[in-house]
Design a protein around this motif. Structure first.
Motif, PDB file in Angstrom:
ATOM      1  N   ALA A  20      49.685  82.332  58.044  1.00  6.70           N
ATOM      2  CA  ALA A  20      50.247  83.283  59.011  1.00  6.70           C
ATOM      3  C   ALA A  20      50.093  84.648  58.361  1.00  6.70           C
ATOM      4  N   ILE A  54      46.219  76.550  56.991  1.00  7.08           N
ATOM      5  CA  ILE A  54      46.400  77.494  58.100  1.00  7.08           C
ATOM      6  C   ILE A  54      47.457  78.496  57.646  1.00  7.08           C
ATOM      7  N   PRO A  88      50.128  71.124  66.220  1.00  8.42           N
ATOM      8  CA  PRO A  88      51.392  71.338  65.502  1.00  8.42           C
ATOM      9  C   PRO A  88      52.377  70.246  65.908  1.00  8.42           C
ATOM     10  N   ASP A  89      53.388  69.984  65.106  1.00  7.22           N
ATOM     11  CA  ASP A  89      54.419  69.052  65.541  1.00  7.22           C
ATOM     12  C   ASP A  89      55.738  69.284  64.821  1.00  7.22           C
ATOM     13  N   PHE A  90      56.787  69.191  65.565  1.00  8.08           N
ATOM     14  CA  PHE A  90      58.163  69.196  65.051  1.00  8.08           C
ATOM     15  C   PHE A  90      58.846  68.062  65.789  1.00  8.08           C
ATOM     16  N   HIS A 140      56.080  76.484  47.149  1.00 10.56           N
ATOM     17  CA  HIS A 140      56.060  75.022  47.112  1.00 10.56           C
ATOM     18  C   HIS A 140      54.908  74.470  47.973  1.00 10.56           C
ATOM     19  N   HIS A 160      50.582  85.466  65.756  1.00 13.80           N
ATOM     20  CA  HIS A 160      49.343  85.742  65.011  1.00 13.80           C
ATOM     21  C   HIS A 160      48.761  87.037  65.585  1.00 13.80           C
ATOM     22  N   VAL A 166      53.581  68.414  56.436  1.00 15.59           N
ATOM     23  CA  VAL A 166      54.697  69.369  56.394  1.00 15.59           C
ATOM     24  C   VAL A 166      55.958  68.640  55.931  1.00 15.59           C
ATOM     25  N   THR A 167      56.920  69.418  55.409  1.00 19.32           N
ATOM     26  CA  THR A 167      58.128  68.752  54.898  1.00 19.32           C
ATOM     27  C   THR A 167      59.274  68.761  55.914  1.00 19.32           C
ATOM     28  N   THR A 180      61.985  71.484  58.062  1.00 19.97           N
ATOM     29  CA  THR A 180      63.147  72.221  57.556  1.00 19.97           C
ATOM     30  C   THR A 180      64.277  72.315  58.585  1.00 19.97           C
TER      31      THR A 180
HETATM   32  C1  LIG Z   1      50.247  78.453  61.139  1.00 17.99           C
HETATM   33  C2  LIG Z   1      51.402  77.597  60.770  1.00 17.99           C
HETATM   34  C3  LIG Z   1      51.616  76.397  61.447  1.00 17.99           C
HETATM   35  C4  LIG Z   1      52.685  75.582  61.122  1.00 17.99           C
HETATM   36  N1  LIG Z   1      52.864  74.432  61.820  1.00 17.99           N
HETATM   37  C5  LIG Z   1      53.933  73.644  61.531  1.00 17.99           C
HETATM   38  C6  LIG Z   1      54.170  72.474  62.290  1.00 17.99           C
HETATM   39  O1  LIG Z   1      53.439  72.151  63.220  1.00 17.99           O
HETATM   40  N2  LIG Z   1      55.248  71.734  61.966  1.00 17.99           N
HETATM   41  C7  LIG Z   1      56.118  72.058  60.948  1.00 17.99           C
HETATM   42  O2  LIG Z   1      57.072  71.309  60.721  1.00 17.99           O
HETATM   43  N3  LIG Z   1      55.906  73.173  60.220  1.00 17.99           N
HETATM   44  C8  LIG Z   1      54.852  73.977  60.495  1.00 17.99           C
HETATM   45  N4  LIG Z   1      54.661  75.124  59.765  1.00 17.99           N
HETATM   46  C9  LIG Z   1      55.644  75.472  58.719  1.00 17.99           C
HETATM   47  C10 LIG Z   1      55.170  75.149  57.306  1.00 17.99           C
HETATM   48  O3  LIG Z   1      54.738  73.817  57.191  1.00 17.99           O
HETATM   49  C11 LIG Z   1      56.286  75.377  56.280  1.00 17.99           C
HETATM   50  O4  LIG Z   1      57.366  74.550  56.530  1.00 17.99           O
HETATM   51  C12 LIG Z   1      56.771  76.791  56.313  1.00 17.99           C
HETATM   52  O5  LIG Z   1      55.687  77.627  56.011  1.00 17.99           O
HETATM   53  C13 LIG Z   1      57.968  77.012  55.360  1.00 17.99           C
HETATM   54  O6  LIG Z   1      57.648  76.636  54.060  1.00 17.99           O
HETATM   55  P1  LIG Z   1      58.728  75.990  53.108  1.00 17.99           P
HETATM   56  O7  LIG Z   1      59.131  74.677  53.730  1.00 17.99           O
HETATM   57  O8  LIG Z   1      58.055  75.776  51.788  1.00 17.99           O
HETATM   58  O9  LIG Z   1      59.869  76.960  53.035  1.00 17.99           O
HETATM   59  C14 LIG Z   1      53.590  75.955  60.074  1.00 17.99           C
HETATM   60  C15 LIG Z   1      53.361  77.147  59.379  1.00 17.99           C
HETATM   61  C16 LIG Z   1      52.298  77.956  59.723  1.00 17.99           C
HETATM   62  C17 LIG Z   1      52.097  79.230  58.962  1.00 17.99           C
END
Ligand SMILES: Cc1cc2nc3c(=O)[nH]c(=O)nc-3n(C[C@H](O)[C@H](O)[C@H](O)COP(=O)(O)O)c2cc1C
Length: 440
Positions: free
Chosen positions: A237, A235, A57-59, A222, A360, A127-128, A130
């Motif tokens: 949730a 992946i 994962p990464d932020f 989206h 989870h 990922v986008t 947020t």
């Molecule tokens: C299991 C799982 C892992 C995720 N890992 C990341 C991650 O590492 N980095 C990230 O920026 N977002 C991660 N997300 C968030 C999603 O990419 C996404 O931004 C989120 O589900 C919200 O969706 P939206 O932007 O369309 O509202 C993860 C989501 C889930 C369910």
């Protein structure tokens, strides 16, 4: 024996484990955050278990939220992935990178180079982003959802076009004839979107699997648009079999709507098991990571059960009165599980030790409990595989590999060995080079 086998991927974050206090476990070196040899060792343990992939994962912002917990992420996922790939032979890797805060040329180059050097074992979780804290690190702001996803589509398509810009038969390497590569087959892509653009070409040859595989995480509408068009693994949730079946169907339908075969996209559900010889030992294993925040958790559990709960309640089961008025709070999908466990008569502390506020489902008990959970979900069509978040990497991966994997193999649910060499092989993802002509 089952024909179809489940996939197993493993979450890899900070070098300690998925539990926030894993860094304090007695067998863990608290400096592992900066020790990539430890990460490499954990990837080797996952490969010994024949897992299909490790997922990072990464932020791109600060992830340490208090003095007593470690950052959740690795220092730099690309470099960590390179180190882990060099230490392994078969297992795949997928890292997260943001479409909002990366230039497609940079990302295309780094990911494809990793794919080449690893022998075709790399994936990208697109990922986008947020979180305004991420945007602030780029001197920017989070755009509205439409803009974020419009840019995401452009970034992914430009990256895939760049990946395909060094054609498969371009590299001649004929010393006698004096031809290194046929430049007519390494040509610009000249793609100009509304948000991003790139001329290309990208000077990185095809990898063993052609180019990296796309992953997506989360089930927003989206996000489904991204998953359906480009992803080979999603992946999710999900906390109940019913919800997971629904989300898997959504993902498969999104692929169909994009003109793809739903079998090309695998839906992966999360699990965060605590494995120990007895249920009591397993509860205590998870409990030690629950204790540091148990006072916050007890209040949150009250919210999940529509009750008022305080630390005073910790050491008793819920009274008959409380159980009679308890309701699963529909705003948190974990509430149903919390209510079911409360009705089994556990103390409030033990309810929390079941990991019901983890992100989870948490099978708690001997290895069979985790294997049974995986079998039930897999056979119900709730997922094509699992994203395993070890509580503590140092011993949690080996326990899963030595105890859960053999049960799954005996039951014919998990493969005995890698069937192929690349991440595409492991996921059953089709060959793709450059853009997918069905989608672009
Ligand atoms: C299991 C799982 C892992 C995720 N890992 C990341 C991650 O590492 N980095 C990230 O920026 N977002 C991660 N997300 C968030 C999603 O990419 C996404 O931004 C989120 O589900 C919200 O969706 P939206 O932007 O369309 O509202 C993860 C989501 C889930 C369910």
């Amino acid at each position: 024996m089952n024909e179809k086998k489940m996939l197993i991927g493993m979450q890899m974050g900070n070098g300690y484990g998925a539990q926030a206090h894993a860094w304090q476990a007695e067998n863990v070196d608290p400096y592992n955050y900066a020790n990539l040899d430890a990460h490499a060792r954990y990837a080797q343990a996952a490969e010994r278990g024949k897992f299909q992939f490790v997922f990072l994962p990464d932020f791109a912002s600060q992830s340490q939220k208090a003095d007593d917990v470690a950052p959740m992420l690795t220092m730099d996922p690309f470099i960590t992935m390179a180190v882990m790939a060099r230490a392994t032979k078969k297992i795949g890797f997928a890292t997260t990178a943001s479409t909002s805060f990366s230039e497609p040329y940079n990302l295309a180059r780094t990911l494809k180079t990793l794919d080449v050097m690893s022998g075709g074992r790399i994936g990208w979780n697109a990922v986008t982003s947020t979180d305004p804290a991420i945007a602030a690190n780029f001197g920017s702001q989070i755009a509205d959802k439409e803009t974020r996803y419009a840019r995401a589509h452009e970034v992914i398509q430009i990256i895939q076009a760049l990946w395909g810009s060094w054609e498969k038969d371009a590299w001649i390497a004929d010393k006698e004839a004096g031809v290194f590569a046929d430049l007519s087959k390494i040509q610009p892509i000249n793609l100009q979107g509304q948000h991003v653009a790139s001329r290309g070409p990208l000077e990185v040859p095809p990898s063993k699997q052609g180019q990296p595989v796309i992953f997506q995480a989360g089930g927003s509408p989206h996000g489904l648009g991204i998953a359906g068009r480009y992803a080979n693994a999603v992946i999710g949730a999900t906390f109940t079999i019913e919800d997971s079946i629904r989300q898997r169907q959504n993902v498969r339908r999104a692929a169909e709507q994009a003109g793809r075969d739903p079998e090309e996209i695998k839906f992966i559900a999360g699990i965060m098991p605590a494995i120990a010889p007895t249920k009591r030992d397993a509860l205590n294993r998870r409990g030690r990571f629950v204790e540091p925040s148990i006072h916050q958790r007890v209040g949150y559990l009250g919210m999940m059960l529509s009750l008022s709960l305080t630390p005073e309640d910790l050491d008793h089961p819920l009274s008959a009165d409380k159980l009679a008025t308890a309701r699963a709070n529909p705003s948190d999908p974990r509430s149903e599980t919390a209510l079911r466990i409360a009705r089994e008569g556990w103390s409030v502390r033990d309810i929390l030790y079941h990991g019901i506020i983890d992100y989870h489902p948490s099978p708690i008990g001997p290895a069979e409990v985790t294997a049974d959970h995986m079998q039930e979900w897999f056979e119900a069509g709730a997922c094509d595989g699992f994203w395993f978040s070890p509580d503590v990497y140092e011993d949690g991966i080996d326990t899963f590999v030595d105890e859960v994997v053999p049960i799954l193999q005996r039951r014919g649910l998990f493969h005995e060995d890698y069937e192929g060499e690349t991440l595409r092989d492991h996921l059953g993802a089709p060959v793709q080079y450059g853009l997918d002509p069905r989608v672009a």
